[in-house]
Design an enzyme around this catalytic site. Structure first.
Site, PDB file in Angstrom:
ATOM      1  N   GLY A  14       0.836  -1.213   0.000  1.00  0.00           N
ATOM      2  CA  GLY A  14       0.000   0.000   0.000  1.00  0.00           C
ATOM      3  C   GLY A  14       0.860   1.249   0.000  1.00  0.00           C
ATOM      4  O   GLY A  14       1.864   1.316   0.700  1.00  0.00           O
ATOM      5  N   ARG A  24      13.550   9.758  -2.810  1.00  0.00           N
ATOM      6  CA  ARG A  24      14.446  10.898  -3.055  1.00  0.00           C
ATOM      7  C   ARG A  24      15.700  10.790  -2.182  1.00  0.00           C
ATOM      8  O   ARG A  24      16.835  11.002  -2.655  1.00  0.00           O
ATOM      9  CB  ARG A  24      13.685  12.193  -2.747  1.00  0.00           C
ATOM     10  CG  ARG A  24      14.516  13.459  -2.679  1.00  0.00           C
ATOM     11  CD  ARG A  24      13.575  14.615  -2.351  1.00  0.00           C
ATOM     12  NE  ARG A  24      14.237  15.899  -2.201  1.00  0.00           N
ATOM     13  CZ  ARG A  24      14.678  16.354  -1.023  1.00  0.00           C
ATOM     14  NH1 ARG A  24      14.588  15.612   0.065  1.00  0.00           N
ATOM     15  NH2 ARG A  24      15.240  17.556  -0.969  1.00  0.00           N
ATOM     16  N   ALA A  25      15.486  10.443  -0.922  1.00  0.00           N
ATOM     17  CA  ALA A  25      16.630  10.357   0.003  1.00  0.00           C
ATOM     18  C   ALA A  25      17.580   9.233  -0.414  1.00  0.00           C
ATOM     19  O   ALA A  25      18.807   9.386  -0.333  1.00  0.00           O
ATOM     20  CB  ALA A  25      16.125  10.136   1.429  1.00  0.00           C
ATOM     21  N   VAL A  26      17.027   8.126  -0.877  1.00  0.00           N
ATOM     22  CA  VAL A  26      17.889   7.010  -1.313  1.00  0.00           C
ATOM     23  C   VAL A  26      18.669   7.429  -2.568  1.00  0.00           C
ATOM     24  O   VAL A  26      19.894   7.266  -2.650  1.00  0.00           O
ATOM     25  CB  VAL A  26      17.043   5.736  -1.587  1.00  0.00           C
ATOM     26  CG1 VAL A  26      17.881   4.660  -2.268  1.00  0.00           C
ATOM     27  CG2 VAL A  26      16.433   5.206  -0.285  1.00  0.00           C
ATOM     28  N   ARG A  28      19.385  10.403  -3.747  1.00  0.00           N
ATOM     29  CA  ARG A  28      20.377  11.474  -3.520  1.00  0.00           C
ATOM     30  C   ARG A  28      21.557  10.980  -2.672  1.00  0.00           C
ATOM     31  O   ARG A  28      22.694  11.397  -2.878  1.00  0.00           O
ATOM     32  CB  ARG A  28      19.698  12.675  -2.858  1.00  0.00           C
ATOM     33  CG  ARG A  28      18.716  13.335  -3.820  1.00  0.00           C
ATOM     34  CD  ARG A  28      18.830  14.824  -3.837  1.00  0.00           C
ATOM     35  NE  ARG A  28      18.029  15.358  -4.930  1.00  0.00           N
ATOM     36  CZ  ARG A  28      17.215  16.381  -4.827  1.00  0.00           C
ATOM     37  NH1 ARG A  28      17.084  17.008  -3.673  1.00  0.00           N
ATOM     38  NH2 ARG A  28      16.547  16.810  -5.882  1.00  0.00           N
ATOM     39  N   ARG A  75       0.965  -5.022  -5.251  1.00  0.00           N
ATOM     40  CA  ARG A  75       1.118  -6.244  -4.464  1.00  0.00           C
ATOM     41  C   ARG A  75       1.317  -7.338  -5.502  1.00  0.00           C
ATOM     42  O   ARG A  75       0.417  -7.647  -6.273  1.00  0.00           O
ATOM     43  CB  ARG A  75      -0.127  -6.499  -3.617  1.00  0.00           C
ATOM     44  CG  ARG A  75      -0.474  -5.330  -2.674  1.00  0.00           C
ATOM     45  CD  ARG A  75      -1.525  -5.728  -1.665  1.00  0.00           C
ATOM     46  NE  ARG A  75      -2.234  -4.581  -1.108  1.00  0.00           N
ATOM     47  CZ  ARG A  75      -1.870  -3.903  -0.030  1.00  0.00           C
ATOM     48  NH1 ARG A  75      -0.785  -4.229   0.619  1.00  0.00           N
ATOM     49  NH2 ARG A  75      -2.590  -2.900   0.419  1.00  0.00           N
ATOM     50  N   GLY A 105       5.642  -2.455   3.590  1.00  0.00           N
ATOM     51  CA  GLY A 105       5.208  -3.001   4.877  1.00  0.00           C
ATOM     52  C   GLY A 105       5.679  -4.434   5.053  1.00  0.00           C
ATOM     53  O   GLY A 105       6.583  -4.892   4.340  1.00  0.00           O
ATOM     54  N   ASP A 106       5.055  -5.157   5.970  1.00  0.00           N
ATOM     55  CA  ASP A 106       5.582  -6.484   6.305  1.00  0.00           C
ATOM     56  C   ASP A 106       5.506  -7.484   5.149  1.00  0.00           C
ATOM     57  O   ASP A 106       6.391  -8.325   4.993  1.00  0.00           O
ATOM     58  CB  ASP A 106       4.951  -7.049   7.586  1.00  0.00           C
ATOM     59  CG  ASP A 106       3.439  -6.983   7.573  1.00  0.00           C
ATOM     60  OD1 ASP A 106       2.873  -6.538   6.557  1.00  0.00           O
ATOM     61  OD2 ASP A 106       2.832  -7.380   8.582  1.00  0.00           O
ATOM     62  N   THR A 129       4.083   2.434   5.686  1.00  0.00           N
ATOM     63  CA  THR A 129       2.666   2.056   5.766  1.00  0.00           C
ATOM     64  C   THR A 129       1.978   2.993   6.736  1.00  0.00           C
ATOM     65  O   THR A 129       2.560   3.339   7.776  1.00  0.00           O
ATOM     66  CB  THR A 129       2.463   0.600   6.235  1.00  0.00           C
ATOM     67  OG1 THR A 129       1.091   0.447   6.661  1.00  0.00           O
ATOM     68  CG2 THR A 129       3.338   0.207   7.406  1.00  0.00           C
ATOM     69  N   ASP A 131      -0.314   2.292   8.627  1.00  0.00           N
ATOM     70  CA  ASP A 131      -0.850   1.575   9.793  1.00  0.00           C
ATOM     71  C   ASP A 131       0.056   1.606  11.028  1.00  0.00           C
ATOM     72  O   ASP A 131      -0.391   1.284  12.120  1.00  0.00           O
ATOM     73  CB  ASP A 131      -1.109   0.104   9.429  1.00  0.00           C
ATOM     74  CG  ASP A 131      -2.267  -0.044   8.457  1.00  0.00           C
ATOM     75  OD1 ASP A 131      -3.030   0.930   8.295  1.00  0.00           O
ATOM     76  OD2 ASP A 131      -2.410  -1.120   7.850  1.00  0.00           O
ATOM     77  N   ASP A 133       2.246  -0.446  11.921  1.00  0.00           N
ATOM     78  CA  ASP A 133       2.150  -1.761  12.574  1.00  0.00           C
ATOM     79  C   ASP A 133       3.398  -2.608  12.345  1.00  0.00           C
ATOM     80  O   ASP A 133       3.306  -3.818  12.178  1.00  0.00           O
ATOM     81  CB  ASP A 133       0.900  -2.503  12.067  1.00  0.00           C
ATOM     82  CG  ASP A 133       0.917  -2.717  10.560  1.00  0.00           C
ATOM     83  OD1 ASP A 133       1.748  -2.094   9.870  1.00  0.00           O
ATOM     84  OD2 ASP A 133       0.108  -3.522  10.080  1.00  0.00           O
ATOM     85  N   ARG A 175      -6.050  -2.593   9.394  1.00  0.00           N
ATOM     86  CA  ARG A 175      -6.576  -3.945   9.217  1.00  0.00           C
ATOM     87  C   ARG A 175      -6.263  -4.809  10.432  1.00  0.00           C
ATOM     88  O   ARG A 175      -7.091  -5.569  10.899  1.00  0.00           O
ATOM     89  CB  ARG A 175      -5.899  -4.534   7.971  1.00  0.00           C
ATOM     90  CG  ARG A 175      -6.598  -5.686   7.373  1.00  0.00           C
ATOM     91  CD  ARG A 175      -5.990  -6.083   6.050  1.00  0.00           C
ATOM     92  NE  ARG A 175      -4.643  -5.564   5.826  1.00  0.00           N
ATOM     93  CZ  ARG A 175      -4.121  -5.398   4.636  1.00  0.00           C
ATOM     94  NH1 ARG A 175      -4.803  -5.665   3.565  1.00  0.00           N
ATOM     95  NH2 ARG A 175      -2.879  -4.963   4.495  1.00  0.00           N
ATOM     96  N   ALA A 190     -12.792  11.661  20.433  1.00  0.00           N
ATOM     97  CA  ALA A 190     -13.868  10.668  20.295  1.00  0.00           C
ATOM     98  C   ALA A 190     -14.325  10.163  21.659  1.00  0.00           C
ATOM     99  O   ALA A 190     -13.532  10.076  22.599  1.00  0.00           O
ATOM    100  CB  ALA A 190     -13.371   9.496  19.455  1.00  0.00           C
ATOM    101  N   LYS A 217     -24.383  15.096  27.174  1.00  0.00           N
ATOM    102  CA  LYS A 217     -23.792  15.159  25.823  1.00  0.00           C
ATOM    103  C   LYS A 217     -24.899  14.961  24.802  1.00  0.00           C
ATOM    104  O   LYS A 217     -25.701  14.031  24.929  1.00  0.00           O
ATOM    105  CB  LYS A 217     -22.766  14.045  25.637  1.00  0.00           C
ATOM    106  CG  LYS A 217     -21.379  14.432  26.089  1.00  0.00           C
ATOM    107  CD  LYS A 217     -20.355  13.441  25.617  1.00  0.00           C
ATOM    108  CE  LYS A 217     -19.086  13.615  26.439  1.00  0.00           C
ATOM    109  NZ  LYS A 217     -18.056  12.652  26.137  1.00  0.00           N
ATOM    110  N   SER A 219     -24.127  14.927  21.328  1.00  0.00           N
ATOM    111  CA  SER A 219     -23.593  14.274  20.126  1.00  0.00           C
ATOM    112  C   SER A 219     -22.358  13.491  20.531  1.00  0.00           C
ATOM    113  O   SER A 219     -21.747  13.780  21.560  1.00  0.00           O
ATOM    114  CB  SER A 219     -23.229  15.316  19.066  1.00  0.00           C
ATOM    115  OG  SER A 219     -22.185  16.128  19.549  1.00  0.00           O
TER     116      SER A 219
END
Ligand code: F6P
Length: 327
Positions: A14, A24-26, A28, A75, A105-106, A129, A131, A133, A175, A190, A217, A219
């Site tokens: 993803g 860019r960093a790699v 340069r 993927r 990611g993994d 990623t 996530d 994670d 996920r 929240a 409250k 809402s």
């Protein structure tokens, strides 16, 4: 171990804001250290198809601020087969490429690790990623940007929630991990946050919403990670609340892929820049089969296997903070 003369870089899995800044960093850093650098298009598919281009420092102008990945991502099922990986190896051998940087990611790291074991090509991973994670780094590329995007959107949803006295259920990405839900949930104020790591059941949520209503409250916002383990999807959760707490008018908002897009935050640009430089420098020192990460603001390396198998833990203290503040 001999220093690499030609490095290839690809983005896989993803997309995440900050991937362009990392490429860019790699590129340069390679230019800085006199290493040839190939940009591979379409992730591992590009390695298999030989779809790659020699880059120089100017090839990555004006991308530090861009979301997505200009190298494109995929993927790739074929890379999961030994035949696919053999084709990829042949292509990089033909070009004389002697090291690989994989931003993803993994799933992408699993491919990188197997490729390294089979063909003995040094590989280094950069965690990209939204996530967050991945074990071995406090932050992955794109996570901070995604959090800011989610908070901005929930702020807008709150306007409608409070104008109409409604309860909004907002589904965010994640996920298998609740980092986005937990942190954006706290950041956006929240009332309830449901994450995959902690299944408290829906009844606790109902009690808490009931208490909120009694305390005045009018809402509420409930943030739900897509991988939440209550076993219900957001629409079922909405129905459950409406059935049990009929005074709530409930609406559902699934944020979806908007969370993956957009210009990277300054944090993600800096992180990407540090990780890209570190990846190239460590390859020059002979590192392989590792992922770069940042922990306590220091650059660290973690074996790919550990990064894939380890768990990026949720900060339990944040759950407590969320509970206290939802009073
Ligand atoms: O890996 C990041 C992620 O955004 C997950 O949170 C989400 O489930 C998944 O990607 C969606 O992937 P795709 O774009 O393939 O639908």
């Amino acid at each position: 171990m001999k220093k690499p003369n030609k490095i290839a870089v690809l983005t896989s899995g993803g997309d995440a804001p900050g991937m362009n800044a990392a490429v860019r960093a790699v590129v340069r850093s390679c230019a800085f250290y006199d290493i040839e650098c190939y940009g591979v298009y379409q992730g591992y598919q590009g390695l298999i198809d030989g779809n790659m281009k020699l880059m120089n420092a100017r090839s990555v102008n004006n991308i530090v601020n861009k979301g997505g990945t200009f190298l494109k991502s995929a993927r790739c099922l074929e890379f999961r087969t030994p035949e696919g990986r053999a084709k990829a190896y042949k292509n990089i051998q033909d070009k004389g490429i002697d090291a690989l940087v994989v931003i993803g990611g993994d799933g992408s790291f699993t491919g990188a690790m197997i490729f390294q074991q089979e063909h003995n090509v040094p590989v280094i991973g950069i965690p990209g990623t939204i996530d967050n994670d991945i074990y071995g780094t406090r932050y992955t590329l794109g996570y901070d940007t995604a959090l800011n995007t989610v908070v901005e959107v929930i702020d807008k949803i709150r306007d409608t929630a409070s104008s109409h006295n409604r309860l909004f259920i907002v589904e965010v990405m994640g996920r298998d991990a609740g980092h986005i839900a937990l942190n954006s949930g706290i950041g956006a104020g929240a009332e309830e946050i449901l994450i995959p790591e902690e299944n408290r059941g829906l009844d606790q949520m109902l009690e808490s919403l009931q208490r909120s209503e009694k305390s005045g409250k009018s809402s509420s916002i409930v943030v739900v990670a897509e991988g939440d383990k209550t076993g219900e999807n957001v629409f079922e959760i909405a129905k459950y609340i409406e059935t049990n707490l009929p005074y709530y008018e409930v609406r559902v908002s699934v944020l979806g892929h908007m969370q993956r897009g957009g210009a990277p935050s300054c944090f993600d640009r800096v992180l990407a820049s540090r990780m890209g430089v570190h990846a190239v420098e460590k390859l020059r020192e002979g590192a392989s089969n590792v992922m770069v990460g940042v922990i306590d603001d220091k650059m660290v390396l973690t074996p790919l296997e550990k990064a894939i198998k380890g768990k990026s833990e949720i900060n339990n203290n944040l759950l407590r903070v969320a509970d206290i503040l939802s009073i």
